[in-house]
Design an enzyme around this catalytic site. Structure first.
Site, short mmCIF file in Angstrom:
data_model
loop_
_atom_site.label_atom_id
_atom_site.label_comp_id
_atom_site.label_asym_id
_atom_site.label_seq_id
_atom_site.Cartn_x
_atom_site.Cartn_y
_atom_site.Cartn_z
N GLY A 66 0.81 -1.22 0.00
CA GLY A 66 0.00 0.00 0.00
C GLY A 66 0.85 1.27 0.00
N THR A 67 1.93 1.26 0.74
CA THR A 67 2.76 2.47 0.83
C THR A 67 3.34 2.82 -0.53
OG1 THR A 67 3.28 1.96 3.13
CG2 THR A 67 4.79 3.45 1.98
N ASN A 142 -8.45 3.91 8.24
CA ASN A 142 -7.88 2.76 8.96
C ASN A 142 -8.13 2.80 10.45
OD1 ASN A 142 -6.00 4.91 8.05
ND2 ASN A 142 -4.64 4.04 9.58
N GLN A 170 -8.15 -0.11 3.26
CA GLN A 170 -9.02 -0.59 4.34
C GLN A 170 -10.44 -0.85 3.86
OE1 GLN A 170 -8.00 -1.62 7.16
NE2 GLN A 170 -5.99 -0.68 7.39
N SER A 194 -3.61 -3.20 -0.66
CA SER A 194 -2.47 -3.84 0.00
C SER A 194 -2.83 -5.29 0.30
CB SER A 194 -2.17 -3.09 1.30
OG SER A 194 -1.26 -3.84 2.07
N GLY A 195 -1.91 -6.21 -0.02
CA GLY A 195 -2.19 -7.63 0.17
C GLY A 195 -2.48 -8.04 1.60
N HIS A 196 -1.65 -7.53 2.53
CA HIS A 196 -1.73 -8.11 3.87
C HIS A 196 -2.94 -7.68 4.67
CE1 HIS A 196 0.02 -4.83 6.54
NE2 HIS A 196 0.32 -4.36 5.36
N CYS A 321 1.02 1.76 12.87
CA CYS A 321 2.23 2.38 12.34
C CYS A 321 2.75 3.46 13.29
CB CYS A 321 1.95 2.99 10.97
SG CYS A 321 1.07 1.88 9.89
C1 LIG Z 1 -5.20 3.16 4.75
C2 LIG Z 1 -3.84 2.55 4.58
N1 LIG Z 1 -3.08 2.93 3.56
C3 LIG Z 1 -1.85 2.43 3.36
C4 LIG Z 1 -1.32 1.49 4.22
C5 LIG Z 1 0.06 0.96 3.97
O1 LIG Z 1 0.01 -0.33 3.38
P1 LIG Z 1 1.29 -1.29 3.46
O2 LIG Z 1 1.38 -1.77 4.87
O3 LIG Z 1 0.95 -2.42 2.51
O4 LIG Z 1 2.46 -0.52 3.01
C6 LIG Z 1 -2.07 1.08 5.32
C7 LIG Z 1 -1.50 0.12 6.31
O5 LIG Z 1 -1.77 0.23 7.49
C8 LIG Z 1 -3.37 1.63 5.51
O6 LIG Z 1 -4.13 1.25 6.54
#
Ligand SMILES: Cc1ncc(COP(=O)(O)O)c(C=O)c1O
Length: 389
Positions: A66-67, A142, A170, A194-196, A321
């Site tokens: 996701g990042t 999130n 999310q 995001s996969g996880h 995070c």
């Molecule tokens: C809304 C949102 N965007 C982006 C991310 C980041 O995703 P990734 O952990 O796959 O980098 C998260 C992860 O917590 C998220 O909740």
């Protein structure tokens, strides 16, 4: 109860991935048979993810998560002199990318939210400028699960001549994601997954890029992913995400979401009924079915988190995070909560694997832990507030 931080791999996902570690470990760019096996697995997974989004397979770009997808959406579209509109409640993957772009000459507007955590379409309309190139507003938050009016927001962005990105990390697996002409997301140009968060592995993600959008790559190298993301494909991760997308599509069409909403509602309503001086952050507006963010006044969320963890219940204060940081959540403070109330807030996020028995157990543990911590709180004992646990 911390599924918004991450979810376990489903066994079916792991089984689908396994051969691509052990037997079919080819590089999807190689022309020999090993390579072609990997290539067709990547193609099949791309079709499965496209099925989840109702888009063309060619519009799917696989990334490391996701990042990266959020960064690619923003950096791939914006140049110095452009104007970006985003919101104050975005994940740091968008917020910090926006701040970094600001330092490179991109003009950025951070829209405020209502006390319920909603970005108002009228606020977006007022912020548009002739040089607004991109609007980036998340689909579901999130921390609170609050769902944004994406169709209205994206429509306004387009009418103003801007592209629209949504971080749907999310929302995936909880809400239907339809970017086709008939869908709720029909005006979305770029979308992050995001996969996880959907029972696939960590380190794999997707950026959906509508065919008409010109995107500059962030990584320079081979011509992978139609020159939008260089680097040898993470074949097992991609295969896992494809399988997870198929399973998520099936679950969304089953009674799963209704069952999960019932579990979340029971948890939320029972906690509010049993414990005084509590409330839901983001109450009264649409929220994803798995999340509730509750404040327990006169309790330090961090202390509650630790007390529950010692009993085997994993929850989150603010977003994972940020844990370790003493700043109150930027999302809750943007919604107008005091720093004290934001620091007294806990996020409970369930998954499709959550059971009735787990809710029962949580409903024993949480009131007990809150009562114990409140007994130790000087403010609370002075007021003599009772807790029925
Ligand atoms: C809304 C949102 N965007 C982006 C991310 C980041 O995703 P990734 O952990 O796959 O980098 C998260 C992860 O917590 C998220 O909740």
């Amino acid at each position: 109860m911390d599924a918004n931080a991450t979810t376990p791999l489903l066994p079916e996902v792991f089984e689908a991935m396994r051969p691509f570690y052990l037997e079919h470990y080819g590089n999807a760019s190689s022309i020999h048979q090993q390579g072609q096996q990997a290539r067709s697995a990547v193609d099949r997974a791309r079709e499965s993810v496209a099925g989840l989004l109702h888009c063309r397979p060619a519009e799917i770009v696989f990334t490391s998560g996701g990042t990266e997808s959020d960064n690619l959406a923003l950096f791939g579209v914006l140049s110095p002199g452009d104007h970006l509109i985003t919101s104050t409640i975005e994940h740091h993957a968008v917020l910090h990318a926006a701040q970094s772009l600001e330092a490179r000459g991109v003009e950025v507007t951070f829209l405020p939210v209502t006390p319920q955590g909603i970005v108002e379409p009228t606020a977006l309309l007022a912020a548009l400028k002739p040089n607004t190139r991109l609007v980036s507003i998340m689909y579901a938050n999130n921390e609170t699960g609050v769902i944004q009016p994406i169709d209205a927001l994206a429509g306004i962005a387009h009418a103003g001549g801007a592209l629209f990105h949504t971080d749907a990390v999310q929302a995936a697996g909880k809400l239907a994601l339809d970017v086709s002409h008939h869908g709720f997301l029909k005006e979305v140009d770029l979308l992050t997954l995001s996969g996880h968060k959907v029972h696939a592995p960590k380190g794999i993600g997707v950026l959906y890029v509508r065919r008409s959008v010109q995107l500059s790559p962030m990584f320079h190298g081979g011509s992978h992913e139609r020159q939008r993301r260089a680097g040898t494909e993470n074949v097992p991760g991609i295969v896992g995400l494809g399988k997870a997308a198929e399973l998520a599509s099936g679950w969304l069409q089953s009674d799963g979401p209704t069952r999960l909403a019932a579990l979340r509602n029971r948890l939320e309503q029972s906690l509010l009924a049993q414990i005084e001086e509590t409330g839901v952050n983001g109450a009264g507006v649409p929220r994803v079915v798995n999340t509730t963010n509750i404040y327990f006044d006169h309790v330090e969320a961090e202390a509650l988190l630790i007390a529950l963890d010692l009993k085997g219940l994993s929850v989150s204060g603010g977003s994972a995070c940020q844990s370790g940081a003493s700043e109150p959540s930027h999302v809750l403070t943007a919604m107008g909560l005091s720093a004290a109330r934001a620091r007294a807030s806990i996020r409970f996020s369930l998954s499709k694997l959550t059971t009735e028995a787990e809710i029962d157990e949580a409903l024993l543990l949480i009131p007990e832990a809150v009562a114990h911590l409140r007994k130790l709180s000087p403010v609370h004992s002075k007021k003599g507030i009772a807790v029925s646990a």
